[in-house]
Design a protein around this motif. Structure first.
Motif, PDB file in Angstrom:
ATOM      1  N   PHE A 167       1.309  -9.427   8.883  1.00  0.00           N
ATOM      2  CA  PHE A 167       0.959 -10.099   7.831  1.00  0.00           C
ATOM      3  C   PHE A 167       1.291  -9.420   6.636  1.00  0.00           C
ATOM      4  N   ASP A 168       0.784  -8.274   6.636  1.00  0.00           N
ATOM      5  CA  ASP A 168       1.361  -7.441   5.051  1.00  0.00           C
ATOM      6  C   ASP A 168       2.485  -7.339   4.866  1.00  0.00           C
ATOM      7  N   ASP A 169       3.478  -7.406   5.854  1.00  0.00           N
ATOM      8  CA  ASP A 169       4.915  -7.218   5.552  1.00  0.00           C
ATOM      9  C   ASP A 169       5.359  -8.456   4.836  1.00  0.00           C
ATOM     10  N   LYS A 170       4.562  -9.546   4.850  1.00  0.00           N
ATOM     11  CA  LYS A 170       5.192 -10.843   4.221  1.00  0.00           C
ATOM     12  C   LYS A 170       4.235 -10.881   2.899  1.00  0.00           C
ATOM     13  N   SER A 171       3.344 -10.126   2.784  1.00  0.00           N
ATOM     14  CA  SER A 171       2.238 -10.110   1.468  1.00  0.00           C
ATOM     15  C   SER A 171       3.035  -9.335   0.249  1.00  0.00           C
ATOM     16  N   VAL A 172       3.400 -10.100  -0.858  1.00  0.00           N
ATOM     17  CA  VAL A 172       3.854  -9.681  -1.926  1.00  0.00           C
ATOM     18  C   VAL A 172       2.944  -8.386  -2.491  1.00  0.00           C
ATOM     19  N   SER A 173       1.783  -8.549  -2.596  1.00  0.00           N
ATOM     20  CA  SER A 173       0.914  -7.616  -2.948  1.00  0.00           C
ATOM     21  C   SER A 173       0.754  -6.378  -2.021  1.00  0.00           C
ATOM     22  N   ALA A 174       0.717  -6.567  -0.874  1.00  0.00           N
ATOM     23  CA  ALA A 174       0.810  -5.212   0.112  1.00  0.00           C
ATOM     24  C   ALA A 174       1.926  -4.549  -0.126  1.00  0.00           C
ATOM     25  N   ILE A 175       3.201  -5.316  -0.237  1.00  0.00           N
ATOM     26  CA  ILE A 175       4.441  -4.528  -0.480  1.00  0.00           C
ATOM     27  C   ILE A 175       4.433  -3.825  -1.833  1.00  0.00           C
ATOM     28  N   ALA A 176       4.214  -4.447  -2.772  1.00  0.00           N
ATOM     29  CA  ALA A 176       3.900  -3.627  -4.085  1.00  0.00           C
ATOM     30  C   ALA A 176       2.931  -2.374  -3.967  1.00  0.00           C
ATOM     31  N   SER A 177       1.808  -2.384  -3.461  1.00  0.00           N
ATOM     32  CA  SER A 177       1.111  -1.283  -3.401  1.00  0.00           C
ATOM     33  C   SER A 177       1.708  -0.265  -2.439  1.00  0.00           C
ATOM     34  N   GLN A 187       5.203 -15.562  -7.326  1.00  0.00           N
ATOM     35  CA  GLN A 187       4.773 -14.792  -8.477  1.00  0.00           C
ATOM     36  C   GLN A 187       5.086 -13.222  -8.104  1.00  0.00           C
ATOM     37  N   SER A 188       5.174 -12.446  -9.364  1.00  0.00           N
ATOM     38  CA  SER A 188       5.702 -11.023  -8.937  1.00  0.00           C
ATOM     39  C   SER A 188       4.564 -10.328  -9.208  1.00  0.00           C
ATOM     40  N   GLU A 189       4.415  -9.137  -8.541  1.00  0.00           N
ATOM     41  CA  GLU A 189       3.210  -8.181  -8.552  1.00  0.00           C
ATOM     42  C   GLU A 189       3.936  -6.968  -9.297  1.00  0.00           C
ATOM     43  N   LEU A 190       3.082  -6.503 -10.159  1.00  0.00           N
ATOM     44  CA  LEU A 190       3.495  -5.294 -11.174  1.00  0.00           C
ATOM     45  C   LEU A 190       2.479  -4.350 -10.997  1.00  0.00           C
ATOM     46  N   ARG A 191       3.137  -3.213 -10.932  1.00  0.00           N
ATOM     47  CA  ARG A 191       2.390  -1.857 -10.789  1.00  0.00           C
ATOM     48  C   ARG A 191       3.136  -0.739 -11.995  1.00  0.00           C
ATOM     49  N   THR A 242       4.597   7.046 -21.073  1.00  0.00           N
ATOM     50  CA  THR A 242       5.515   5.981 -21.337  1.00  0.00           C
ATOM     51  C   THR A 242       7.064   6.341 -21.163  1.00  0.00           C
ATOM     52  N   ASP A 243       7.379   7.670 -21.360  1.00  0.00           N
ATOM     53  CA  ASP A 243       8.662   8.150 -20.896  1.00  0.00           C
ATOM     54  C   ASP A 243       8.922   8.425 -19.342  1.00  0.00           C
ATOM     55  N   ASN A 244       7.818   8.303 -18.630  1.00  0.00           N
ATOM     56  CA  ASN A 244       8.329   8.842 -17.158  1.00  0.00           C
ATOM     57  C   ASN A 244       7.395   7.561 -16.423  1.00  0.00           C
ATOM     58  N   MET A 245       7.369   6.353 -16.766  1.00  0.00           N
ATOM     59  CA  MET A 245       6.882   5.513 -16.013  1.00  0.00           C
ATOM     60  C   MET A 245       7.581   4.910 -14.779  1.00  0.00           C
ATOM     61  N   GLN A 246       6.891   4.541 -13.967  1.00  0.00           N
ATOM     62  CA  GLN A 246       7.492   3.639 -12.675  1.00  0.00           C
ATOM     63  C   GLN A 246       6.999   2.377 -12.917  1.00  0.00           C
ATOM     64  N   ILE A 247       7.641   1.384 -13.168  1.00  0.00           N
ATOM     65  CA  ILE A 247       7.446   0.001 -13.340  1.00  0.00           C
ATOM     66  C   ILE A 247       7.754  -0.602 -12.031  1.00  0.00           C
ATOM     67  N   VAL A 248       6.938  -0.689 -11.131  1.00  0.00           N
ATOM     68  CA  VAL A 248       7.220  -1.236  -9.513  1.00  0.00           C
ATOM     69  C   VAL A 248       6.980  -2.682  -9.865  1.00  0.00           C
ATOM     70  N   VAL A 249       7.862  -3.344  -9.236  1.00  0.00           N
ATOM     71  CA  VAL A 249       7.848  -4.965  -9.248  1.00  0.00           C
ATOM     72  C   VAL A 249       8.250  -5.364  -7.950  1.00  0.00           C
ATOM     73  N   ALA A 250       7.384  -6.124  -7.253  1.00  0.00           N
ATOM     74  CA  ALA A 250       7.853  -6.943  -5.909  1.00  0.00           C
ATOM     75  C   ALA A 250       7.839  -8.333  -6.343  1.00  0.00           C
ATOM     76  N   GLY A 251       9.054  -8.978  -6.128  1.00  0.00           N
ATOM     77  CA  GLY A 251       9.333 -10.365  -6.594  1.00  0.00           C
ATOM     78  C   GLY A 251      10.394 -10.986  -6.036  1.00  0.00           C
ATOM     79  N   LYS A 252      10.813 -12.217  -6.332  1.00  0.00           N
ATOM     80  CA  LYS A 252      11.743 -12.889  -5.791  1.00  0.00           C
ATOM     81  C   LYS A 252      13.370 -12.573  -6.563  1.00  0.00           C
ATOM     82  N   GLY A 253      13.781 -11.786  -5.958  1.00  0.00           N
ATOM     83  CA  GLY A 253      15.176 -11.227  -6.669  1.00  0.00           C
ATOM     84  C   GLY A 253      15.900 -12.332  -7.209  1.00  0.00           C
TER      85      GLY A 253
END
Length: 687
Positions: A162-172, A273-277, A434-445
């Motif tokens: 289930f998590d493998d299909k969850s956008v939120s779970a993959i982003a985390s 929708q995209s998940e941002l971290r 802000t100079d060393n940020m990882q902007i993690v995005v899980a979304g529809k490429g």
């Protein structure tokens, strides 16, 4: 009445006079923080090293016990072992079977649950001695049954699927991997493959190694005396029942910050929708002098509804339902994270605006109003928490486990009140990197990747986009679209699909279909029944034999039945129902082949069947692997995505026996248990 009016008049004059004397060019000095008097909990130690804290509260006949084992973070040889241990604890003891154990707890109206290194129990005070005994037995004398292990292992694997299909779970997941690394306990994650390798002996070994009393604390709160708690603890959690032991310990790997700000992208083709971290690692503990300024800074940036992030992304731009930020204070390593979920179309814009607000708190002094509001929020919450007896116990536990001064909480509001606007800017620059940020995005490429590659931050820089798979492995940029091969059309794609599932003639002979399926939702089994004949349909959802909802269309009109309320189809729904077909591939002359796409590593043909339906067909097998349907309800547009797999033949025609339906962030996997062709359907089904 005259006295009240006169008093009010005098008060108004005093306030007016005071206002006239205030120099508004000078920020007012904070008033004195209220004095905090904290009751000291009772405490004692057992010979095995267990520390016990007791807070008496006789206002209600209720007692709660919490066992916490404060071990150092550790890697698991087979990730998922700790999860299986927590699932097995509470399934009986050496002397009591699972059913008897659970039934007695339920009968006494109590709650008992366990983690891999914790336990919890709460009940009415008159039953607490027995409930404490059951909690202790479940924690210290668990029953490790092979069949129960296999059952729980299957449940964990299903959860991981289930998590493998969850956008939120993959982003985390990607967020943890990128922040800490896979070789760190905080970056490690379980997979279906790793769980398959776990044996019952692995779980027992983990339990024996880490469920030990050396770093353990027992916190008891409620209608009970310290003397009574001591009697229970010495009886059920003594050296004999829980022998002294030292858990294994190893050095933690160093955690390095990102070398430069970057966008780390993982493709989730099912995402609507995209998940941002947006994150960076931090070294901050509650005992540090920066702790209170960081609390206030984070509150202003993203700690509440009125924060910078939320007011920008939600209120000003309408990108999301909510945006928040937090700063961890783990004593080993933590991270700052700003997170939100946004529509695909505004993913790049949301990144720009979020980074703008993080930059704003670093470069612009916060206003007196924002600073004062944040302080008042902390003061209000702190005072409310003091009304709960468990707060005293939690404070005492934190002092022990987080190396805090004894007067940490007595001075809490004083330290919050002392934070200045300069402090906020200083710690924002130190901890929001802000100079060393990882902007993690899980979304529809296919919809968001190109815009992310071209976005420009407020500082004029365009951060590079780095691509990852779901396992956190760096990969080359996926190819989202390829040229359509010469001669391939929607008609040829349909022909290949019909051939793959049994041939056009066999499909044409299908006059009716009955499909039964089941799914698990929050531990409950839901049953689905679907019947089709032409454009007539029945969909029935039930649980435990009781129908929860029903939707019927008889070819001309239809209705939805839910919660005892019957709602007739409107004109739009009727029109949709009339156009429905069991196999649209047999007759959809207006369908168009839009593109060749890459979905989860597989090439598919994307066919627009009608204005509301898009289907995806594997270029190699011909099978339909996915469909997207757009509908409207209550004035909102809803996109439902369904994936198809595990095709099996029934009467010469193959049907998918595994389906996954996604509605926004919610995903449900359905297992088809039965399919009937040309039987089991009557006219009465569509009444």
């Amino acid at each position: 009445m005259k006295i009240n009016i006169i008093s009010l008049f005098i008060t108004c004059l005093m306030v007016t006079g005071l206002q006239a004397q205030i120099d508004r060019s000078v920020q007012p000095q904070p008033g004195p923080a209220p004095k905090i008097n904290l009751e000291k909990p009772g405490d004692f130690d057992l010979d095995n090293g267990l520390e016990v804290l007791v807070v008496e509260d006789h206002s209600l006949p209720k007692v709660t016990a919490r066992l916490v084992i404060d071990n150092k973070p550790h890697l698991e040889k087979k990730p998922g072992t700790s999860s299986l241990l927590s699932m097995l604890l509470g399934t009986g003891t050496e002397k009591i079977g699972k059913d008897e154990y659970i039934e007695e707890i339920d009968f006494l109206g109590a709650t008992v649950n366990f983690g891999s290194e914790s336990a919890y129990a709460t009940s009415l005070s008159k039953y607490f001695p027995r409930i404490f005994e059951l909690m202790a037995a479940g924690a210290l004398h668990p029953k490790f049954d092979q069949q129960e292990f296999e059952d729980q292992k299957d449940k964990l694997i299903q959860s991981l699927k289930f998590d493998d299909k969850s956008v939120s779970a993959i982003a985390s997941r990607l967020s943890g991997v990128l922040a800490y690394g896979k070789n760190h306990p905080y970056g490690q994650f379980a997979t279906e493959e790793s769980v398959e390798k776990i044996t019952l002996n692995d779980v027992v070994a983990f339990y024996n190694n880490y469920f030990v009393p050396e770093n353990a604390y027992l916190v008891v709160v409620g209608d009970i005396t310290e003397k009574e708690v001591k009697k229970l603890a010495e009886k059920y959690m003594n050296e004999k029942n829980w022998p002294s032991a030292t858990p294994p310990s190893a050095a933690l790997p160093a955690v390095s910050p990102a070398q430069y700000t970057q966008i780390d992208f993982v493709d989730m083709p099912n995402a609507v929708q995209s998940e941002l971290r947006i994150q960076n690692t931090v070294d901050l503990q509650m005992s540090d002098e920066d702790y209170f300024p960081v609390l206030v800074a984070n509150q202003i940036l993203g700690g509440s509804f009125g924060s910078y992030l939320n007011m920008n992304l939600r209120e000003e731009h309408g990108f999301t339902y909510g945006a928040r930020s937090r700063v961890g204070t783990d004593k080993y390593v933590s991270k700052f994270t700003a997170s939100t979920s946004v529509r695909n179309a505004v993913t790049d814009s949301a990144v720009v605006q979020a980074m703008k607000e993080i930059g704003r708190i670093r470069t612009e002094k916060v206003s007196f109003e924002d600073l004062n509001l944040a302080k008042n929020k902390f003061a209000g919450n702190f005072v409310l928490r003091l009304e709960r007896p468990r707060t005293i116990a939690n404070f005492a536990l934190n002092i022990r486990t987080k190396d805090l001064d004894d007067d940490f909480y007595k001075n809490y509001l004083k330290n919050i009140n002392a934070v200045t606007a300069e402090d906020v800017m200083r710690v924002a620059n130190k901890y929001f990197k802000t100079d060393n940020m990882q902007i993690v995005v899980a979304g529809k490429g296919a919809e968001v990747a190109e815009n992310l590659e071209n976005l420009q931050l407020k500082n004029g820089k365009t951060p590079p986009v780095v691509y990852y798979d779901k396992m956190g492995n760096r990969i080359e940029k996926p190819v989202y679209e390829k040229p359509i091969p010469e001669g391939v059309t929607a008609a040829t794609v349909f022909a290949d699909y019909l051939e793959a599932i049994g041939g056009e003639e066999a499909v044409k002979n299908v006059e009716s279909i009955v499909m039964k399926a089941e799914m698990a939702v929050q531990g409950m089994k839901i049953n689905l029944l679907r019947k089709e004949k032409g454009n007539k349909s029945l969909v029935e959802v039930s649980m435990g034999g009781n129908v929860m909802s029903k939707e019927v269309f008889n070819g001309e009109t239809g209705y939805t039945l839910a919660g005892g309320q019957k709602t007739p189809y409107d004109e739009e729904k009727i029109a949709e129902g009339k156009k429905a077909k069991m196999f649209p591939e047999l007759d959809s002359p207006e369908a168009t082949l839009e593109k060749v796409a890459n979905i989860n590593g597989n090439e598919v043909y994307v066919v627009k069947i009608d204005e509301n339906t898009t289907a995806y067909y594997d270029t190699e097998t011909g099978y339909k692997t996915r469909s997207e349907t757009v509908s409207k309800a209550n004035g909102k547009t809803i996109t439902q995505t369904t994936t198809f797999s595990n095709y099996k033949p029934v009467n010469g025609v193959e049907f998918p026996f595994t389906m996954t339906a996604s509605f926004g962030p919610r995903t449900m996997e359905m297992t088809v248990t039965e399919v009937k062709v040309n039987e089991g359907v009557t006219a009465a089904d569509f009444e």
